[in-house]
Motif scaffolding. Sequence first.
Motif, PDB file in Angstrom:
ATOM      1  N   LEU A 160       0.824  -1.058   0.258  1.00  0.00           N
ATOM      2  CA  LEU A 160       0.124  -0.069  -0.076  1.00  0.00           C
ATOM      3  C   LEU A 160       0.738   1.207   0.082  1.00  0.00           C
ATOM      4  CD1 LEU A 160      -2.988  -1.146   2.656  1.00  0.00           C
ATOM      5  CD2 LEU A 160      -3.108  -0.786   0.082  1.00  0.00           C
ATOM      6  N   ARG A 161       2.068   1.124   0.792  1.00  0.00           N
ATOM      7  CA  ARG A 161       2.616   2.324   0.772  1.00  0.00           C
ATOM      8  C   ARG A 161       3.420   2.497  -0.858  1.00  0.00           C
ATOM      9  NH1 ARG A 161       5.387   0.653   5.199  1.00  0.00           N
ATOM     10  NH2 ARG A 161       7.001  -0.494   4.127  1.00  0.00           N
ATOM     11  N   ALA A 162       3.643   1.684  -1.418  1.00  0.00           N
ATOM     12  CA  ALA A 162       4.153   1.979  -2.883  1.00  0.00           C
ATOM     13  C   ALA A 162       2.836   2.092  -3.750  1.00  0.00           C
ATOM     14  CB  ALA A 162       4.914   0.495  -3.348  1.00  0.00           C
ATOM     15  N   GLY A 163       1.699   2.151  -3.314  1.00  0.00           N
ATOM     16  CA  GLY A 163       0.464   2.430  -4.165  1.00  0.00           C
ATOM     17  C   GLY A 163      -0.218   1.548  -4.781  1.00  0.00           C
ATOM     18  N   GLY A 164       0.388   0.035  -4.505  1.00  0.00           N
ATOM     19  CA  GLY A 164      -0.319  -0.830  -4.893  1.00  0.00           C
ATOM     20  C   GLY A 164      -0.515  -1.067  -6.560  1.00  0.00           C
ATOM     21  N   HIS A 165      -1.489  -2.081  -6.845  1.00  0.00           N
ATOM     22  CA  HIS A 165      -1.636  -1.886  -8.309  1.00  0.00           C
ATOM     23  C   HIS A 165      -2.186  -0.562  -8.938  1.00  0.00           C
ATOM     24  CE1 HIS A 165      -0.971  -6.307  -7.955  1.00  0.00           C
ATOM     25  NE2 HIS A 165      -0.540  -6.349  -9.014  1.00  0.00           N
ATOM     26  N   ALA A 166      -2.759   0.216  -8.141  1.00  0.00           N
ATOM     27  CA  ALA A 166      -3.053   1.619  -8.426  1.00  0.00           C
ATOM     28  C   ALA A 166      -1.913   2.212  -9.222  1.00  0.00           C
ATOM     29  CB  ALA A 166      -3.562   2.409  -7.690  1.00  0.00           C
ATOM     30  N   SER A 167      -0.626   1.931  -8.757  1.00  0.00           N
ATOM     31  CA  SER A 167       0.304   2.716  -9.215  1.00  0.00           C
ATOM     32  C   SER A 167       0.864   2.205 -10.851  1.00  0.00           C
ATOM     33  CB  SER A 167       1.583   2.922  -8.073  1.00  0.00           C
ATOM     34  OG  SER A 167       2.220   1.373  -8.027  1.00  0.00           O
ATOM     35  N   VAL A 168       0.228   1.057 -11.063  1.00  0.00           N
ATOM     36  CA  VAL A 168       0.720   0.522 -12.362  1.00  0.00           C
ATOM     37  C   VAL A 168      -0.577   0.259 -13.110  1.00  0.00           C
ATOM     38  CG1 VAL A 168       3.038  -0.429 -11.186  1.00  0.00           C
ATOM     39  CG2 VAL A 168       0.862  -1.752 -11.265  1.00  0.00           C
ATOM     40  N   ALA A 169      -1.616   1.120 -13.108  1.00  0.00           N
ATOM     41  CA  ALA A 169      -2.774   0.798 -13.547  1.00  0.00           C
ATOM     42  C   ALA A 169      -2.817   0.636 -14.931  1.00  0.00           C
ATOM     43  CB  ALA A 169      -3.835   1.957 -13.310  1.00  0.00           C
ATOM     44  N   ASP A 170      -2.023   1.544 -15.624  1.00  0.00           N
ATOM     45  CA  ASP A 170      -1.969   1.156 -17.221  1.00  0.00           C
ATOM     46  C   ASP A 170      -0.872   0.471 -17.880  1.00  0.00           C
ATOM     47  OD1 ASP A 170      -0.193   3.067 -16.461  1.00  0.00           O
ATOM     48  OD2 ASP A 170      -0.683   4.482 -17.965  1.00  0.00           O
ATOM     49  N   ARG A 171      -0.204  -0.229 -16.941  1.00  0.00           N
ATOM     50  CA  ARG A 171       1.076  -1.041 -17.318  1.00  0.00           C
ATOM     51  C   ARG A 171       0.704  -2.287 -17.815  1.00  0.00           C
ATOM     52  NH1 ARG A 171       5.514   2.353 -17.431  1.00  0.00           N
ATOM     53  NH2 ARG A 171       4.582   4.411 -16.363  1.00  0.00           N
ATOM     54  N   ILE A 172       1.333  -2.920 -18.938  1.00  0.00           N
ATOM     55  CA  ILE A 172       0.940  -4.254 -19.256  1.00  0.00           C
ATOM     56  C   ILE A 172       1.686  -5.132 -18.646  1.00  0.00           C
ATOM     57  CG2 ILE A 172       2.555  -3.892 -21.170  1.00  0.00           C
ATOM     58  CD1 ILE A 172      -0.592  -6.144 -21.346  1.00  0.00           C
ATOM     59  N   LEU A 173       3.072  -4.727 -18.217  1.00  0.00           N
ATOM     60  CA  LEU A 173       3.955  -5.607 -17.204  1.00  0.00           C
ATOM     61  C   LEU A 173       3.849  -4.795 -15.844  1.00  0.00           C
ATOM     62  CD1 LEU A 173       7.031  -5.816 -19.713  1.00  0.00           C
ATOM     63  CD2 LEU A 173       5.197  -7.473 -19.380  1.00  0.00           C
ATOM     64  N   GLU A 174       2.526  -5.224 -15.575  1.00  0.00           N
ATOM     65  CA  GLU A 174       2.142  -4.765 -13.797  1.00  0.00           C
ATOM     66  C   GLU A 174       3.193  -5.430 -13.072  1.00  0.00           C
ATOM     67  OE1 GLU A 174       0.559  -8.506 -13.739  1.00  0.00           O
ATOM     68  OE2 GLU A 174       0.421  -7.172 -15.328  1.00  0.00           O
ATOM     69  N   ASP A 175       3.665  -6.692 -13.166  1.00  0.00           N
ATOM     70  CA  ASP A 175       4.539  -7.357 -12.165  1.00  0.00           C
ATOM     71  C   ASP A 175       5.705  -6.670 -11.721  1.00  0.00           C
ATOM     72  OD1 ASP A 175       5.117  -8.135 -14.841  1.00  0.00           O
ATOM     73  OD2 ASP A 175       4.821 -10.158 -14.555  1.00  0.00           O
ATOM     74  N   ILE A 176       6.321  -6.682 -13.203  1.00  0.00           N
ATOM     75  CA  ILE A 176       7.750  -5.685 -12.987  1.00  0.00           C
ATOM     76  C   ILE A 176       7.667  -4.268 -12.558  1.00  0.00           C
ATOM     77  CG2 ILE A 176       9.833  -4.974 -14.372  1.00  0.00           C
ATOM     78  CD1 ILE A 176       9.386  -7.336 -16.323  1.00  0.00           C
ATOM     79  N   GLU A 177       6.424  -3.470 -13.180  1.00  0.00           N
ATOM     80  CA  GLU A 177       6.288  -2.262 -12.635  1.00  0.00           C
ATOM     81  C   GLU A 177       6.050  -1.915 -11.012  1.00  0.00           C
ATOM     82  OE1 GLU A 177       7.024   0.319 -14.204  1.00  0.00           O
ATOM     83  OE2 GLU A 177       7.355  -0.709 -16.274  1.00  0.00           O
ATOM     84  N   LEU A 178       5.293  -3.080 -10.753  1.00  0.00           N
ATOM     85  CA  LEU A 178       4.945  -2.981  -9.087  1.00  0.00           C
ATOM     86  C   LEU A 178       6.079  -3.168  -8.407  1.00  0.00           C
ATOM     87  CD1 LEU A 178       2.753  -3.061  -6.908  1.00  0.00           C
ATOM     88  CD2 LEU A 178       2.787  -5.661  -7.113  1.00  0.00           C
ATOM     89  N   ALA A 179       7.294  -4.035  -8.793  1.00  0.00           N
ATOM     90  CA  ALA A 179       8.377  -4.253  -8.271  1.00  0.00           C
ATOM     91  C   ALA A 179       9.039  -2.964  -8.217  1.00  0.00           C
ATOM     92  CB  ALA A 179       9.302  -5.318  -8.833  1.00  0.00           C
ATOM     93  N   ARG A 180       8.998  -2.097  -9.250  1.00  0.00           N
ATOM     94  CA  ARG A 180       9.914  -1.069  -9.212  1.00  0.00           C
ATOM     95  C   ARG A 180       9.160   0.112  -8.482  1.00  0.00           C
ATOM     96  NH1 ARG A 180      10.362  -1.045 -15.996  1.00  0.00           N
ATOM     97  NH2 ARG A 180      12.457  -2.272 -15.943  1.00  0.00           N
ATOM     98  N   ALA A 181       7.900  -0.033  -8.381  1.00  0.00           N
ATOM     99  CA  ALA A 181       6.986   1.181  -7.359  1.00  0.00           C
ATOM    100  C   ALA A 181       7.355   0.557  -5.818  1.00  0.00           C
ATOM    101  CB  ALA A 181       5.525   0.925  -7.754  1.00  0.00           C
ATOM    102  N   VAL A 182       7.461  -0.651  -5.743  1.00  0.00           N
ATOM    103  CA  VAL A 182       7.995  -0.953  -4.312  1.00  0.00           C
ATOM    104  C   VAL A 182       9.434  -0.439  -3.927  1.00  0.00           C
ATOM    105  CG1 VAL A 182       8.855  -2.762  -2.964  1.00  0.00           C
ATOM    106  CG2 VAL A 182       6.534  -2.922  -3.943  1.00  0.00           C
ATOM    107  N   LYS A 183      10.301  -0.569  -4.954  1.00  0.00           N
ATOM    108  CA  LYS A 183      11.546  -0.005  -4.784  1.00  0.00           C
ATOM    109  C   LYS A 183      11.620   1.668  -4.448  1.00  0.00           C
ATOM    110  CE  LYS A 183      15.136  -3.242  -6.412  1.00  0.00           C
ATOM    111  NZ  LYS A 183      16.478  -3.160  -7.136  1.00  0.00           N
ATOM    112  N   ARG A 184      11.059   2.299  -5.352  1.00  0.00           N
ATOM    113  CA  ARG A 184      10.712   3.812  -5.310  1.00  0.00           C
ATOM    114  C   ARG A 184      10.021   4.427  -3.926  1.00  0.00           C
ATOM    115  NH1 ARG A 184       9.232   3.187 -10.910  1.00  0.00           N
ATOM    116  NH2 ARG A 184       7.144   3.201 -10.348  1.00  0.00           N
TER     117      ARG A 184
END
Length: 375
Positions: free
Chosen positions: A215-239
């Motif tokens: 939730l701190r990373a924004g969850g899947h809302a932070s990758v709403a329009d990303r086709i590779l949502e798994d990799i982008e979620l990992a990047r959001a977690v790092k950010r």
Amino acid sequence: MTALAVLAVAVAVLTGHTLVNATRWLRRPAVPRADVTEPVAVLLPLRDEATRVGPCLRALLGQRGVPGLRIVVLDDGSTDGTVEVVREIAGDDPRVTLLTGAPPPPGWLGKPYACWQLATRADPAATALVFVDADVVLAPDAVAAAVAELRAAGVTLLSPYPRIVAATVADRLIQPLLQWLWLTFLPLRAMERSRRPSLAAAGGQFLVVDRAGYLRAGGHASVADRILEDIELARAVKRAGGRISLVDGSRLATCRMYADWPQLRDGYTKSLWATFGNPAAAAAVLTLLLLLYAAPPLLAVAALAAGAVPAALVAVVAYLLGAAGRVVTARATGGRWWPDALTHPVSVVVLGWLTLRSYHLRKRRRLSWRGRPVS
């Protein structure tokens, strides 16, 4: 001859990196000796999965070592009887909650929105969230082992990569490239330690996250329009300051991603453009892959035809070193290596063609998946 020697050395270095990753840095979650006591929510998004959800859901119901396990299933507009299959298997089991998903709003792709609905509607007491796709079948202790590894490694996101079931010739040509690519080109230990979002990888088939960090990373809302949502979620977690880990989950889960060649072709076509970014970067990467792994056997034949036996031998060595990387990958991730590793040059060529097809269809706005546009 000098250029061939340089090529062979480059392939040898990359295969050596594959070996180091596979034998030294790749984590392999073990079954915990005691139960996982924290509440865990397993989240299963479904869209037209009537033929595949049965083994997946039965395996989830058979999980051991997680007394606080709850399973939340979301039907994402299925029209093939998926809901009926879920109800028949789950029965009156109080651990299972079946939700009806809403259509994705503007700016959202289907998979991220389904996962976001699951995450936000799961039991608030659950401190760990486990995302599972319908084509994944978990071993009985998989959830317990994955959650225990998440905590032991001290990471926010853990991606236990399943053993990919390759049943057809097309499967065997393409699917092993997934593990080979990240074992060969991704420094696993550096990825875990580095704060750089660009140094990230994950597989959405089986993904375990700390809920607070998610939730701190924004969850899947932070990758709403990303086709590779798994990799982008990992990047959001790092950010967001979290850490990630990609681990060998071949003993915990199996995954048959596509039933036939058309599904495999279209599945890769929908997302490869997003893997490489802009076309220039894709062209550079594909040129390098083709030069390192597809060219050596052709160069060996040409050198033999020209009577240049030493050059042919160097080219053969380069080819065998490339095949060795596939052998290492297969043995490390539960795959098969014989005779698949020998066709590695063909695999790389087909990957190149799929990538070109992906960019072509995206330019013409013809990319879709499960009846929804993806670009």
